[in-house]
Design a protein around this motif. Sequence first.
Motif, PDB file in Angstrom:
ATOM      1  N   SER A 134       0.836  -1.200   0.000  1.00  0.00           N
ATOM      2  CA  SER A 134       0.000   0.000   0.000  1.00  0.00           C
ATOM      3  C   SER A 134       0.868   1.245   0.000  1.00  0.00           C
ATOM      4  CB  SER A 134      -0.893  -0.007   1.239  1.00  0.00           C
ATOM      5  OG  SER A 134      -1.400   1.275   1.497  1.00  0.00           O
ATOM      6  N   PRO A 135       0.438   2.286  -0.705  1.00  0.00           N
ATOM      7  CA  PRO A 135       1.209   3.530  -0.693  1.00  0.00           C
ATOM      8  C   PRO A 135       1.188   4.201   0.676  1.00  0.00           C
ATOM      9  CG  PRO A 135      -0.857   3.821  -1.870  1.00  0.00           C
ATOM     10  CD  PRO A 135      -0.741   2.367  -1.581  1.00  0.00           C
ATOM     11  N   ALA A 329       8.605  11.979   0.624  1.00  0.00           N
ATOM     12  CA  ALA A 329       9.636  12.239   1.628  1.00  0.00           C
ATOM     13  C   ALA A 329       9.868  11.019   2.507  1.00  0.00           C
ATOM     14  CB  ALA A 329       9.224  13.446   2.470  1.00  0.00           C
ATOM     15  N   LEU A 330       8.774  10.338   2.862  1.00  0.00           N
ATOM     16  CA  LEU A 330       8.922   9.130   3.679  1.00  0.00           C
ATOM     17  C   LEU A 330       9.709   8.077   2.901  1.00  0.00           C
ATOM     18  CD1 LEU A 330       5.374   8.816   5.281  1.00  0.00           C
ATOM     19  CD2 LEU A 330       7.520   8.970   6.526  1.00  0.00           C
ATOM     20  N   ARG A 331       9.371   7.966   1.629  1.00  0.00           N
ATOM     21  CA  ARG A 331      10.048   6.952   0.807  1.00  0.00           C
ATOM     22  C   ARG A 331      11.540   7.255   0.714  1.00  0.00           C
ATOM     23  NH1 ARG A 331       7.605   4.293  -3.068  1.00  0.00           N
ATOM     24  NH2 ARG A 331       6.041   3.985  -1.453  1.00  0.00           N
ATOM     25  N   ALA A 332      11.875   8.533   0.682  1.00  0.00           N
ATOM     26  CA  ALA A 332      13.285   8.900   0.532  1.00  0.00           C
ATOM     27  C   ALA A 332      14.101   8.546   1.765  1.00  0.00           C
ATOM     28  CB  ALA A 332      13.385  10.403   0.242  1.00  0.00           C
ATOM     29  N   ALA A 333      13.452   8.493   2.916  1.00  0.00           N
ATOM     30  CA  ALA A 333      14.110   8.073   4.159  1.00  0.00           C
ATOM     31  C   ALA A 333      15.446   8.771   4.351  1.00  0.00           C
ATOM     32  CB  ALA A 333      14.293   6.562   4.171  1.00  0.00           C
ATOM     33  N   VAL A 346      10.306   0.068  -2.815  1.00  0.00           N
ATOM     34  CA  VAL A 346       9.072   0.685  -3.318  1.00  0.00           C
ATOM     35  C   VAL A 346       7.855   0.289  -2.490  1.00  0.00           C
ATOM     36  CG1 VAL A 346       9.872   0.875  -5.687  1.00  0.00           C
ATOM     37  CG2 VAL A 346       8.715  -1.195  -4.938  1.00  0.00           C
ATOM     38  N   ASN A 347       7.968  -0.843  -1.771  1.00  0.00           N
ATOM     39  CA  ASN A 347       6.810  -1.241  -0.972  1.00  0.00           C
ATOM     40  C   ASN A 347       6.881  -0.701   0.453  1.00  0.00           C
ATOM     41  OD1 ASN A 347       8.926  -2.765  -0.103  1.00  0.00           O
ATOM     42  ND2 ASN A 347       7.968  -4.759  -0.443  1.00  0.00           N
ATOM     43  N   GLY A 348       7.824   0.187   0.695  1.00  0.00           N
ATOM     44  CA  GLY A 348       7.913   0.800   2.022  1.00  0.00           C
ATOM     45  C   GLY A 348       8.677  -0.035   3.028  1.00  0.00           C
ATOM     46  N   VAL A 349       9.246  -1.134   2.543  1.00  0.00           N
ATOM     47  CA  VAL A 349       9.947  -2.044   3.452  1.00  0.00           C
ATOM     48  C   VAL A 349      11.462  -1.832   3.319  1.00  0.00           C
ATOM     49  CG1 VAL A 349      10.372  -4.464   3.984  1.00  0.00           C
ATOM     50  CG2 VAL A 349       8.108  -3.740   3.238  1.00  0.00           C
ATOM     51  N   VAL A 384       8.781  -8.040  -2.596  1.00  0.00           N
ATOM     52  CA  VAL A 384       8.657  -6.755  -3.270  1.00  0.00           C
ATOM     53  C   VAL A 384       8.392  -6.918  -4.758  1.00  0.00           C
ATOM     54  CG1 VAL A 384      11.150  -6.547  -3.614  1.00  0.00           C
ATOM     55  CG2 VAL A 384       9.756  -4.501  -3.525  1.00  0.00           C
ATOM     56  N   GLY A 385       8.829  -8.059  -5.296  1.00  0.00           N
ATOM     57  CA  GLY A 385       8.618  -8.287  -6.729  1.00  0.00           C
ATOM     58  C   GLY A 385       7.148  -8.260  -7.112  1.00  0.00           C
ATOM     59  N   ALA A 386       6.299  -8.723  -6.207  1.00  0.00           N
ATOM     60  CA  ALA A 386       4.878  -8.786  -6.531  1.00  0.00           C
ATOM     61  C   ALA A 386       4.163  -7.467  -6.312  1.00  0.00           C
ATOM     62  CB  ALA A 386       4.220  -9.871  -5.682  1.00  0.00           C
ATOM     63  N   CYS A 387       4.893  -6.502  -5.757  1.00  0.00           N
ATOM     64  CA  CYS A 387       4.240  -5.224  -5.450  1.00  0.00           C
ATOM     65  C   CYS A 387       4.190  -4.362  -6.690  1.00  0.00           C
ATOM     66  CB  CYS A 387       4.995  -4.502  -4.329  1.00  0.00           C
ATOM     67  SG  CYS A 387       4.364  -2.859  -3.987  1.00  0.00           S
ATOM     68  N   LYS A 388       3.023  -3.778  -6.962  1.00  0.00           N
ATOM     69  CA  LYS A 388       2.891  -3.022  -8.195  1.00  0.00           C
ATOM     70  C   LYS A 388       3.189  -1.540  -8.041  1.00  0.00           C
ATOM     71  CE  LYS A 388      -0.231  -6.197 -10.488  1.00  0.00           C
ATOM     72  NZ  LYS A 388      -0.031  -7.213  -9.456  1.00  0.00           N
ATOM     73  N   LEU A 389       3.614  -1.136  -6.842  1.00  0.00           N
ATOM     74  CA  LEU A 389       3.914   0.282  -6.667  1.00  0.00           C
ATOM     75  C   LEU A 389       5.256   0.594  -7.303  1.00  0.00           C
ATOM     76  CD1 LEU A 389       2.902   0.865  -2.950  1.00  0.00           C
ATOM     77  CD2 LEU A 389       1.711   1.641  -4.972  1.00  0.00           C
TER      78      LEU A 389
END
Lengths: 390, 317, 306
Positions: A134-135, A329-333, A346-349, A384-389
């Motif tokens: 999820s985004p 910004a969160l994604r950039a960490a 990309v999946n936030g993990v 993460v491979g299955a994540c479409k984000l």
Amino acid sequence: MRTTTRLAAFLTAACLAGAVQAADPVKVGFLSTLSGPSAAIGLDIRDAFELAVKLNGGKLGGLPAQVIVADDQMNPDVAKQLIERLLKRDRVDIVTGIVFTNVMLAVAPAVFESKTFLVSANSTPAAYSGEGCSPWFFSTSWQNDGVHEAGGKFMQDSGYKSVVLVAPNYPAGKDALTGFKRFYKGTVIDEIYTKLGQLDYAAELAQIRAARPDAMYVFLPGGMGVNFVKQYVASGLNKTIPLVGPGFSADEDLIKAVGEPMVGMYNTSHWAHDLDNAANKRFVTEFQKAYGRLPTLYASQGYDAAQLIDAAIRDVKGKIEDKDALRKALRAANFKSVRGDFKLNVNGVPIQSYYLRRVVKEPSGRITNKLQATVLSAHPDAYVGACKLK
Amino acid sequence: MTALHHSLLPRVALPALALLAAFPLVMQAIDQPFYIVLATRILIFALAASSLNLLIGFGGMVSFGHAAFFGTGAYTVGILMVHGVESAWIAWPAAVLMSALAALLIGAISLHTRGVYFIMITLAFAQMIYYVFVSLKAYGGDDGLTLAGRSQIGFGVDLASDVVFYYVVLAIVATLLVLLGRLVNARFGRALQAIRENETRAQAIGFPAYRYKLACFVLGGAMAGLAGVLIVNQNELASPNLLHWMQSGMLMIMVILGGVGFLYGGALGALVLLLLEETLSEYTIHWQLGVGLVLLAVVLFAPNGLLSLARRRTAGG
Amino acid sequence: MDWILLLEQTLNGLQFGLMLFLLAAGLTLVFGIMDMINLAHGSLYMVGAYLAATLLAYTGSFTVAVLGALAGTALFGALLEVSLLRTLYQRDHLTQVLATFALILIINEGTRIIWGSQALLLNAPDALSGPVELFPGLTYPAYRLLIIGVGLAVAVALYLLVAHTRVGMLVRAGASNREMALTMGVNVKRLFTAVFATGAALSALAGAMLGPLLAVQVGMGESILILAFVVIVIGGIGSIRGALVGALLVGFVDTLGRTLLPMSLRSVLPPMVASNLGPALASILIYVLMAAVLFWRPQGLFPARG
């Protein structure tokens, strides 16, 4: 149950000073397990999170922080009610904490639906790492399989030909053993699933004794782990069947409970308190000063969660209403994690390294974990491979 | 003891209903949507507690396993939804039917026992149902079953909206309370109360006690199942805790608190207990202490429940 | 069939059963003699564990901790009885349920206020924290052997007390026919307080002894309370002998069921079904046992009421 950290004095001063714009506080809903046998986990994360906020002057990203703490009692029902309160009454901007996966699965849909960011300081189930990504989901811990994959690799590399696996019968437990088997190629004699919250392992230990494996890998978080290790030592099995576990099954709280019999136990973790970087050194020192004990790896995750939120809010210059910008910004960490290299996928993990630790007795007599080696470097999670984000 | 006629108290109930109907609009006006969610929860538990009151208060059957029916209703909806059945028109009646069936089976066996043994055996059966559901890993196991969304009613009624859901729940609960009132004042209800007062005598007069009690047990179970349907829709989660004996205990506390054998006993008990929880937990982490003290006070000063206080003040008793 | 496994599980069942007996004994007496449903019985168990953990932390001696826990909880129980519970004897069972449930909340929260929400550490004495080799091939935790020993000793002591002393006679009289005992001039008040305090002490002993195996945490009483009720229903309300037999039955059935059932199921059923069915059946087993006993002997195995 909530503890509100209100910085009225600060706000008043700021208003009087006039130089700083009167900023709305950022409301953080901290939902965690603060009671019951595994309360130590939630309490550690909370302590570290609050420490980070305090070291930041009571602010996150320049905005005064209002942290509303709630206790889910490891109960998805209770958690559901609390999240409704946090989202609909307190109108929090960010939800964080969340120790146990059963709670996570119960509350996450509501958080995502209300378009609120969820920064998990522990639970990172496969359900939200792959197809269900999820985004709105971010994690500063590790995908549930992560440390177990490292465990599997370590046991494979160590030459144990047959093992018995133990985990509680809930999503994270199953994730754990799946992750372990992804890297361990020997014989799994038995996979024992225990009841979540079970405390007496006499039956399981008897079973393991009868199965005669080379070693065993045990995933039992919180109070469950404490009891298992204590009973494992009491039954004498520690003399014949070595125990390897994920980092938190050999962390400070367990060492305090079990003590010397644990010396020699290997465990895998994404963090160690003797990791050599500036952020970590500061964290460990401050934590000890504030609370009089060494932090566990859970605490490191709580601290990083606060840092992540802080960095992201700072990057959007306090404009947290702009959710898309905040997400980026969160994604950039953009912060210095206590575990060293920290990147979010990309999946936030997190994409991070996993280390081997060992419980040792230092010359001073103190029993604690010592960093031994790196088992997996810059390791992305398996889903993460299955994540479409993107 | 209690009067034979249980008035629905229209002079109190109708204004209350009007207030309840206006409630969400007021909450929306002052932008406090959370309280609509809270009120819905209270209504659902009012229904669940009232269904137990039917058993304990009117039927004289102290069942410590009522959560089994509450949870069965919830899980039936959940399991059907996993298999793609989202329509409320199918799922809800099915759930009520399953709960009724469970009540029939459990009641048929348990009603052969008396007193504390009845209590224990209903508890035992509830525990069995609890363990069965918990072991079904396909349906959530220990963690419970998350619903994809609330049931679909159609006709433009979207339960996903908290306000719409509130009104649906209010309508159902109000209707059922009225039905309950009619039931206890009808021949069935009076026979039941006669059996409760003195079973041998009632039997001698010609009322087959066992059959009446079983019918009552099944009705109570069905009602609880309906409450379960509503709770699983509100939480969008069917949790094994709904089946746990502590849940049975909670429901019993609500009934005793409100007043055993009073028509609105269950509803009042649910209201007081849940409101107490909510308000106290705002002030202190240790709100359970407050709840415990209040309950003790009730035991000492209003031993027959809160509604018994009202009766004491009005004439005679 | 792995004999070692079977033997080890039998010992585990014995250990579990004896601890259940400690809890059930007090519960059955209170129910049998004072006709009171005491939901807060599990709370006494918890208080015992907490006192033991605290005393152990202060004195470092396990024996002192356990004895202190016994005394402290007995005192606490006596105070509770004299102040509050005494007023409940005349009331109906539902009121007792309400009041003792309220007590659970109060005692739980009070414990949390005093000791915090985290679980307390209670470790077995070092000398006993290792295994003992019963015979070549079977090592069994020494501490569990201690529990078995203590449980058996208490069972014998209780038997002697109830069957061979005057006090025991009064207790039995009260359990079998309370009104008659009252009429015959038994000092009811003191007897009741003594019975309650003894029950509290027994629960505390169970709590203190099980503490090292389980977790000393708020709410630990509730999970074991229900098993205690099952035991006394099976055994017969008011009967200590019934409590012992019932507890051992439950202990064995539960422990052996938990291992043997899933194992044997796995050999005849496909693994997916077995892994679902096994744990479910094992958990349900004691309740099935209770239902079965109630059918065959509706008053329990050794009813005290004449």
